[in-house]
Scaffold this motif. Structure first.
Motif, mmCIF file in Angstrom:
data_model
loop_
_atom_site.group_PDB
_atom_site.id
_atom_site.type_symbol
_atom_site.label_atom_id
_atom_site.label_comp_id
_atom_site.label_asym_id
_atom_site.label_seq_id
_atom_site.Cartn_x
_atom_site.Cartn_y
_atom_site.Cartn_z
ATOM 1 N N ALA A 1 0.777 -1.143 0.135
ATOM 2 C CA ALA A 1 -0.032 -0.017 -0.055
ATOM 3 C C ALA A 1 1.017 1.113 0.016
ATOM 4 N N PRO A 2 0.210 2.354 -0.550
ATOM 5 C CA PRO A 2 -1.240 2.500 -1.061
ATOM 6 C C PRO A 2 -1.031 1.999 -2.381
ATOM 7 N N ALA A 3 -2.209 1.518 -2.764
ATOM 8 C CA ALA A 3 -2.343 0.997 -4.043
ATOM 9 C C ALA A 3 -3.597 1.363 -4.724
ATOM 10 N N VAL B 1 -6.090 -2.669 -13.899
ATOM 11 C CA VAL B 1 -4.549 -2.787 -13.577
ATOM 12 C C VAL B 1 -4.308 -2.073 -12.310
ATOM 13 N N VAL B 2 -3.323 -3.103 -11.590
ATOM 14 C CA VAL B 2 -2.881 -2.742 -10.008
ATOM 15 C C VAL B 2 -1.666 -1.842 -10.088
ATOM 16 N N VAL B 3 -1.933 -0.871 -9.469
ATOM 17 C CA VAL B 3 -0.642 -0.087 -9.224
ATOM 18 C C VAL B 3 -0.279 -0.068 -7.803
ATOM 19 N N THR B 4 0.836 -0.299 -7.484
ATOM 20 C CA THR B 4 1.287 -0.503 -5.866
ATOM 21 C C THR B 4 2.245 0.673 -5.350
ATOM 22 N N VAL C 1 2.279 -0.271 -16.351
ATOM 23 C CA VAL C 1 3.214 -1.493 -15.822
ATOM 24 C C VAL C 1 4.610 -1.641 -16.520
ATOM 25 N N THR C 2 5.575 -0.967 -15.696
ATOM 26 C CA THR C 2 7.036 -0.871 -16.612
ATOM 27 C C THR C 2 7.808 -1.890 -16.016
ATOM 28 N N VAL D 1 2.337 -6.120 -9.235
ATOM 29 C CA VAL D 1 2.041 -6.894 -8.022
ATOM 30 C C VAL D 1 2.912 -7.796 -7.388
ATOM 31 N N ARG D 2 3.284 -7.759 -6.167
ATOM 32 C CA ARG D 2 4.385 -8.761 -5.673
ATOM 33 C C ARG D 2 3.628 -9.781 -4.692
#
Lengths: 191, 603, 233, 490
Positions: free
Chosen positions: B127-129, B135-138, B162-163, B179-180
């Motif tokens: 977080a924050p995400a 698409v998930v950004v974290t 997503v790079t 995401v991890r």
């Protein structure tokens, strides 16, 4: 019903104060509807500040304060606060005091619209300058009509619009006798 | 245009056989094409599937990811869960608002981007995400948020955000996500090697009753949190006479602070599906449904491929592994943003194409569930465990864990610690041990099992994670000593108010009233009697609510009251007679003062 | 058919298999207060007014079926407190102006509050903004008074074979909605069973108003549930 | 400059206050009755179903709710095309209305005003209206004049019982519905009321005598106390100009009895009347359009009605009217304090009407409601206890109210009450070295004569006990001094 300070035994006669805030006086009329019993009541209590006599302020502590009407302007709030400070037990009498009543119908309407409807839009109004009453003698209106128990602590509630006279008589008798009021089925009304 | 709409709606409805039980898929399909489900679209859908507009509307308005009104081409859903808030949500939200020139809940004037917030998206360990479409950004920061907006403004393609990709399967071309997994501790049940088909092979060698007996013998209990004995549930379902039965996998991991199912689905999908297939064999079902929360839509293409592979390998479909009479297949049912659908009967309602209202119980799903047939609903982790049990045997499993709670538990650890992530630990581990593993930072409180459980103070850290002591569905949120527990409790209450289905009175109304009361106390206007009233009201809500949501929602408040009572008692005081502390005359006359241009004489 | 024995407040009675606590109790002259339960509709279990303690757990009597040896507590201080709180929640959630509501005296919500001796709401009013739908020629819908009991939803579906109503939104935003933009767009007819099903003054026949004089209204003389209890006395 | 405030005004219905500004010479510069509350009925009634209106708007006022209930019902009769009521409905409503007049007049005289009149005549007080404060309430009246006090209470009770028998409740009932009524009069209720009706008439005659004697005994003082010339307005019976309180046509006369308006149908009231808005009060100022806001104001209520009508259609009350008219030689009476006598004559009339109605078998009829072609707009006018009451509505196709205009009785008397205050202030307060509580009560006595229902008057937000205030140019300091002086007065 909750009660923090029940009517305590005063050395002299218990005193009752009444007031109508944003109400229609129907609750006060219902007090009068106890009819002849008011004479008996007068034997055992004194009436302090009330619209039915000419005592306009508190001149001593009261046993019971009876509030008709909710709070629609700053002065109502001031008077209610005064009642709370001067009365052992406060009773909200009737739906307006308990939940705002019909005046609370304005609570979801902007105040401006209410005023314009009455003073600008109504047919037959003569208002060339577009005046909406505003004078230092006119207390400021609140953003909404508040039930009394959202403004001060209230000890007892007698619902109804107005409450039946028998309900009022029962609660008053009980408070004066130091017992818990029990309103009979047919006398507990919200209309 | 109108014709175009009709054609597309027709095409989507046709894809789902004009079956109104597939309403979720239909409305998601329509929204996918038009950005919203308009009144016209609802009319068309109702007509085509033989329903009524208000029925469609009823579904559309229930789920927060569905919209009646057009939204931006890109919708940013910034997660405002408590952990995100602790990690800088406010600054990120501010940065996004500024960069977009809109406030939360609005859409840019060109209709390109909508900014909104959403509860926990299962990314508390990073977080924050936010979700940008799917698409998930974290690990957002104000700077990263600004960059993100600038980039989006340029291409309006969330995928281009997503790079770098995350660990494990996140580099899979069908996932490709930043995401991890953050798997901090691998245990023997879920994260050991798994060869697809082996557990099933062992299963099909037994008769179904024996499979159930094995699961019963393992003493596996449901991993969603409630802990009902899995084998018993299967047995009840199997023993209920019916023409059909169903296996439902609850992948609606919505409890704030939980994300372990996401990791299982990313890394162990085959094991989960195999567990479902085993359950299907055991209870006599031919259909399985994975109810996948909308927040995890980015995993869907990959999961579909895993299913496809299994079909190709004879692990799904007809005559599985050559078994003459065992046919079983799995479909994925998408959710659309409704926490309550994690409740098993609400999940069933949603699968049936309705609002996600929980159902009255009894009857319980094993007696009467999906489409009124006997149904088992199990958690992702439970299916994964079941598969391992069939592979390794009940005694092996039973030997792990504590005396009365067998096996391992996946914990989703987040909050104030150095090593947030997923931990597979044996049941019976103490909270303190987990705090140490996670390298917690001066822990003052921990919320085990998410907000539907009570927040514990240091005096309870020696408690053990198991069904007899600290039961949990997996969330393990750590708060350091500086955190404001009351503010946390109030925010969780907001979460439950928003996520209540609204069906029953105590939950729908009572929670709002409780929130007002808590707010009164937190803002310093409370009296000692308010604390008793908070307890009383909480008890009424817990006792009289229909489903687990209402029965658990007051827990954050009660927990704070019980375990951190000094915090509350410090805030309340007896008031002198006169105006109530909650009545503010100056605020009540402010409109009038502005209108008439004079001040109140009483303020 | 085998009868099931159970007790309510210590009194032994019997039920048919599959019978709900509510129905079984009524058959024995025991009134369990309720709002969303209506006739033989599929129980909704939403208002929770009929909450009883049943083998130690709180359950909705309209939904819970009787089982052998079940111990039900109905008339206890605890249950009364729960019911009063729930009734109050329904009052403060809407905008209930009993003093001019034409349902007053016939309203089940009001009658229950009378029965429980409620003199004032114990919670602050929420005063939501709600709408009034007067579009239909013969029936109107005042959302201010709606308590989301879902009787109309079920009666329209199950008895009228229509689908005029459904709930939209969730949580505190949950609302009753008609099938269309307004009531006039639905196929509702004033003769439909649904019109009489509303326990409060939300769904009402137009231009009837206060035709029943005060004193002759349903709950003017006797409390709600009296008819059921009378059977027992 | 000094400002005197009387706040709250007491023994009036509702809440208001009076402010009086004195200049440095001690002369009255300005005297005003402020209605300080506003409730917004005209706005929040919009959108409601029309049949709710008679039940909602009666909550304007708990003292004369029946008047509002019936004025609104009369308007709604026309909306549903049912203004030709069945005999049962018409008579039930009439009975209800006269019950209302009876109780309100009894209330006003005995409960609110009699302390001023009775104790003033006691000889103990210097002025006719300067009774000591401890005695200025109905319970003191009951103590000193037990018989009269008891009669007052029982007369009001009788009026309330008539209302209960017709409306279902003493206050805020539901008897009238658009196009009719929801009940007839039960035989039991009729018999119960009939057994007391004659007694009520006897007591009413006694009340007329008390009011008459008070007036005649203090003729000189009363002739100037708060007196001023004005126009007068009321409904009268169309065919013969008789006193008519439930239904009629508008008639207005000037101070000398010259006709200004006559036979004007209620639906056309806007042709004759307009209302002016002034910034210092929520109550508007109605006036006759032909004369304009400066000169077109008028009195309403019992005094105006006895002035405008040609006769009272009941024998005992008509005899009383003739006696009343003799004092002014058949000319209109413009004396503020004469309201009390006029009111008691109406009380007697109401008693007679009730007695006669109770014998009418139509009250037990079964035909209660009627209707005809719908209308979109309608006016209902009634003579409420305090005067002409006008309700005007528009209703759309969906049955929703889209416009509401209310001109309540007390509003018509707005300017007259302000005139009365000015007159009393000039006569009794100007240049007085000390302003006592007793002197301020004089102001209230004048206002009270109009029986203002400030509760009604605040429909447009608020309320009534009366308040009187005196202030100088330095504002609050003097106000506090004067006010606390007033409050501390024994």
């Amino acid at each position: 019903m909750t009660s923090s300070q029940e009517a305590t035994n005063h050395p002299e006669k218990p005193r009752i104060a009444t007031v109508s805030l944003a109400g229609c006086f129907g609750c006060h009329m219902s007090i009068l509807d106890i009819d002849e019993r008011i004479l008996a009541l007068a034997e055992i209590v004194d009436f302090a500040r009330s619209p039915i006599n000419d005592y306009k302020t508190f001149d001593g502590r009261c046993t019971v304060g009876i509030i008709e009407g909710g709070c629609c302007n700053e002065e109502n709030v001031h008077v209610l606060e005064d009642f709370r400070k001067n009365c052992d037990v406060l009773v909200s009498l009737g739906d307006c005091a308990i939940n705002g009543g019909i005046p609370a119908m304005r609570n979801n309407i902007p105040l401006r619209e209410c005023l314009e409807e009455a003073y600008l839009k109504s047919p037959g109004v003569y208002n060339p300058s577009g005046t909406i009453p505003n004078d230092e003698e006119l207390p400021l209106l609140l953003n909404r009509v508040y039930p009394c128990n959202e403004v001060v602590k209230i000890d007892h509630f007698i619902p109804g619009c107005p409450p039946p006279a028998d309900a009022i008589f029962e609660v008053l008798s009980a408070l004066l006798a130091g017992r818990t009021p029990a309103i009979a089925y047919g006398d507990l009304k919200y209309d | 245009m109108k014709q175009a709409l009709a054609t597309v709606v027709q095409e989507i409805c046709k894809k789902y056989d004009f079956d109104k039980q597939r309403m979720m898929d239909i409305v998601l399909g329509v929204q996918g094409r038009f950005g919203c489900i308009s009144v016209e679209a609802m009319d068309l859908i109702a007509e085509m599937v033989g329903s009524h507009r208000v029925e469609v509307e009823s579904v559309v308005t229930f789920y927060s990811f569905l919209s009646l009104k057009p939204q931006g081409k890109v919708v940013i859903r910034l997660c405002d869960d408590i952990v995100d808030w602790m990690k800088g949500y406010d600054a990120v939200a501010d940065a996004m608002s500024k960069a977009l020139g809109i406030t939360m809940g609005e859409t840019t004037s060109d209709g390109a981007i909508t900014l909104t917030k959403t509860p926990c998206i299962g990314m508390s360990d990073q977080a924050p995400a936010a979700l940008v479409n799917d698409v998930v950004v974290t690990n957002l920061s104000p700077e990263r948020a600004q960059d993100l907006i600038h980039n989006l403004r340029r291409h309006l393609d969330p995928q281009q955000l997503v790079t770098t990709v995350g660990d494990g399967n996140h580099s899979h071309p069908l996932i490709r996500s930043m995401v991890r997994n953050n798997i901090r501790r691998r245990g023997p049940v879920h994260f050991a090697d798994f060869e697809a088909g082996q557990a099933l092979k062992a299963t099909l060698a037994m008769d179904p009753e024996a499979v159930i007996a094995t699961i019963r013998a393992s003493r596996l209990r449901g991993r969603g949190g409630a802990g009902f004995a899995t084998g018993l549930k299967w047995e009840l379902c199997r023993n209920t006479p019916s023409d059909r039965r169903y296996v439902l996998c609850n992948a609606d991991e919505g409890e704030p602070g939980t994300f372990k199912d996401r990791v299982l689905l990313t890394e162990c999908a085959a094991q989960v599906f195999e567990g479902m297939t085993i359950a299907g064999y055991a209870i006599g079902a031919d259909t399985g449904i994975v109810y996948l929360r909308g927040e995890y839509a980015y995993l869907r293409p990959y999961l579909e491929q895993v299913l496809e592979e299994r079909r190709a390998n004879g692990l799904l479909g007809r005559q599985i592994q050559g078994h003459p009479s065992f046919h079983f297949d799995i479909r994925i049912q998408m959710g659309a943003g409704a926490y309550v659908c994690g409740e098993e009967t609400a999940l069933i309602s949603s699968c049936e194409g309705h609002r996600g209202d929980p159902k009255n119980r009894p009857p319980f799903p094993p007696q009467c569930g999906y489409l009124d047939r006997p149904t088992i609903v199990n958690n992702v982790e439970s299916f994964s465990a079941a598969a391992r049990i069939m592979l390794k045997g009940a005694p092996w499993f039973e030997a792990i864990g504590s005396e009365r709670t067998t096996g391992t538990k996946l914990l989703s650890v987040s909050g104030d610690c150095r090593k947030p992530g997923v931990y597979e630990v044996p049941f019976g581990i103490s909270a303190r041990e987990v705090l140490e593993l996670a390298e917690a930072d001066n822990p003052g409180a921990v919320l085990i099992g998410g907000p539907c459980r009570q927040m514990l103070g240091p005096d309870r850290f020696s408690g053990r994670i198991c069904y007899d002591d600290l039961a949990t569905g997996g969330a393990f949120i750590i708060f350091n000593r500086a955190r404001n527990k009351l503010a946390i409790a109030e925010r969780y209450l907001d979460f439950f108010i928003d996520e209540s289905c609204g069906h029953c009175t105590p939950c729908r109304v009572g929670l709002q009233l409780l929130k007002n009361l808590v707010h009164k106390v937190v803002t310093g206007a409370g009296e000692p009697s308010d604390l008793a009233e908070m307890r009383r009201l909480s008890n009424i809500i817990i006792q009289t609510s229909r489903c687990g949501l209402g029965q658990a929602a007051p827990n954050p408040v009660l927990g704070a009251l019980e375990n951190f009572s000094a915090l509350y008692t410090d805030l309340v005081s007896e008031r002198s007679p006169g105006l109530l502390s909650t009545f503010d005359l100056s605020r009540a006359v402010v409109d009038a003062e502005l209108r008439v241009g004079r001040q109140s004489k009483y303020v | 058919m085998k009868h099931i024995e159970f007790t309510i407040d210590g009194k032994t009675m019997t039920a048919k298999p599959g019978q709900t606590i509510l129905k079984a109790a009524e058959a024995h002259g025991v009134y369990i207060p309720h709002l969303c339960a209506y006739k033989d509709l599929i129980p909704h279990g939403s208002c929770r007014v009929c909450s009883v303690r049943c083998n130690g757990r709180i359950q909705a009597a309209c939904v819970q079926t009787v089982s052998e040896g079940m111990i039900v507590e109905n008339d206890t201080p605890e249950i009364h407190e729960f019911r009063k709180a729930i009734l109050d929640m329904l009052f403060v959630e809407g905008n209930h102006f009993c003093m001019f509501c034409e349902k007053s005296g016939q309203c089940e919500l009001q009658a229950l509050a009378y029965r429980f001796g409620i003199t004032a709401p114990q919670f602050p009013l929420l005063e939501p903004e709600r709408e009034l739908d007067m579009s239909h020629p013969d029936v109107y819908l005042d959302h201010n008074r709606c308590i989301l009991c879902g009787r109309c939803v079920r009666v329209s579906q199950d008895l009228d074979n229509k689908n005029c109503f459904q709930f939209v939104g969730r949580g505190h935003r949950k609302r009753l909605k008609v099938n269309g933009e307004a009531l006039a767009e639905t196929d509702l007819r004033v003769t439909d069973a649904v019109v009489a099903s509303c326990p409060v003054g939300a769904l009402m026949k137009k231009r009837v108003g206060y035709a029943i004089p005060i004193g002759e209204r349903h709950f003017d003389q006797q409390p709600i549930g009296h008819a059921i209890e009378e059977k027992n006395s | 400059m000094k400002k005197i405030t009387i706040d709250p005004l007491t023994r009036v219905e509702g809440h208001g206050k009076v402010t009086i500004h004195l200049d440095d010479a001690g002369d009255v510069k300005e005297a005003r009755l402020h209605i300080i509350e506003f409730r917004g009925f005209e706005r929040f009634i919009l959108g409601r179903p029309f049949w709710e209106v008679p039940v909602i708007v009666q909550r304007l006022c708990g003292i004369c709710p029946v008047s509002h209930h019936l004025a609104a019902a009369k308007a709604m009769d026309r909306i549903v095309g049912g203004e030709q009521l069945t005999p049962t409905a018409e008579k039930m409503r009439r009975l209800m209305h006269y019950g209302q007049i009876f109780q309100s007049h009894a209330l006003h005289f005995f409960h609110l005003s009699s302390p001023d009149l009775l104790f003033g005549t006691d000889g103990s007080a210097a002025s006719a209206f300067a009774a000591p404060r401890e005695q200025r309430h109905v319970l003191a009246v009951a103590k000193s004049f037990p018989e009269l006090g008891r009669q007052g209470i029982l007369m009001r009770k009788f009026g309330q019982e008539v209302i209960q028998a017709t409306a279902g409740k003493k206050i805020h009932g539901t008897g009238a519905i658009p196009g009719g009524v929801n009940r007839n009069l039960s035989v039991e209720a009729r018999d119960h009321l009939r057994k007391d009706a004659d007694q009520m008439i006897r007591w009413s005659k006694k009340a007329v005598a008390v009011a008459r004697d008070f007036t005649m005994d203090h003729l000189l003082e009363i002739a100037t106390f708060g007196a001023f010339d004005s126009n007068h307005l009321s409904l009268v019976r169309p065919r013969d100009g008789a006193l008519e309180l439930y239904d009629g046509v508008l008639r207005a006369i000037d101070k000398d009895g010259k006709t200004l308006v006559d036979g004007l149908e209620d639906q056309r009231y806007l042709e004759a009347l307009s209302e002016e808005v002034r910034p210092w009060t929520y109550m508007k100022f109605p006036f006759l359009k032909t004369l304009g806001p400066q000169h077109g104001w008028y009195r309403v209520g019992p005094l105006a009605r006895l002035n405008t009508c040609r006769f009272v259609p009941s024998p005992e009350a008509e005899a009383a009217r003739i006696e009343f008219q003799a004092v002014t030689h058949q000319k209109p009476n413009n004396v503020t304090m004469a309201y009390h006598w006029a009111r008691m004559i109406e009380l007697l009339h109401a008693g007679e009407v009730i007695r006669d109605l109770l014998d009418d078998a139509d009250l037990q009829g079964e035909d209660l409601v009627t209707q005809g072609p719908r209308r979109e707009e309608a006016v209902g006018i009634i003579e409420a206890p305090r005067g002409t009451l006008i309700h005007h509505y528009r209703v759309d196709r969906n049955d929703q109210v889209t416009m509401c205009n209310l001109i309540v009785s007390t509003t018509h008397n707005n300017e007259p009450m302000n005139q009365a205050i000015m007159r009393v202030a000039q006569d009794t307060l100007a240049k007085k070295p000390e302003i006592t509580e007793g002197l301020l009560n004089g102001i209230e006595v004048a206002v009270r004569a109009y029986d203002p229902c400030l509760s009604c008057a605040t429909h447009a937000m608020g309320k009534m006990p009366l308040q009187v205030q005196v202030v100088d140019a330095h504002g609050a300091v003097a106000a506090e001094r004067i006010r606390s002086h007033e409050l501390d007065a024994p």
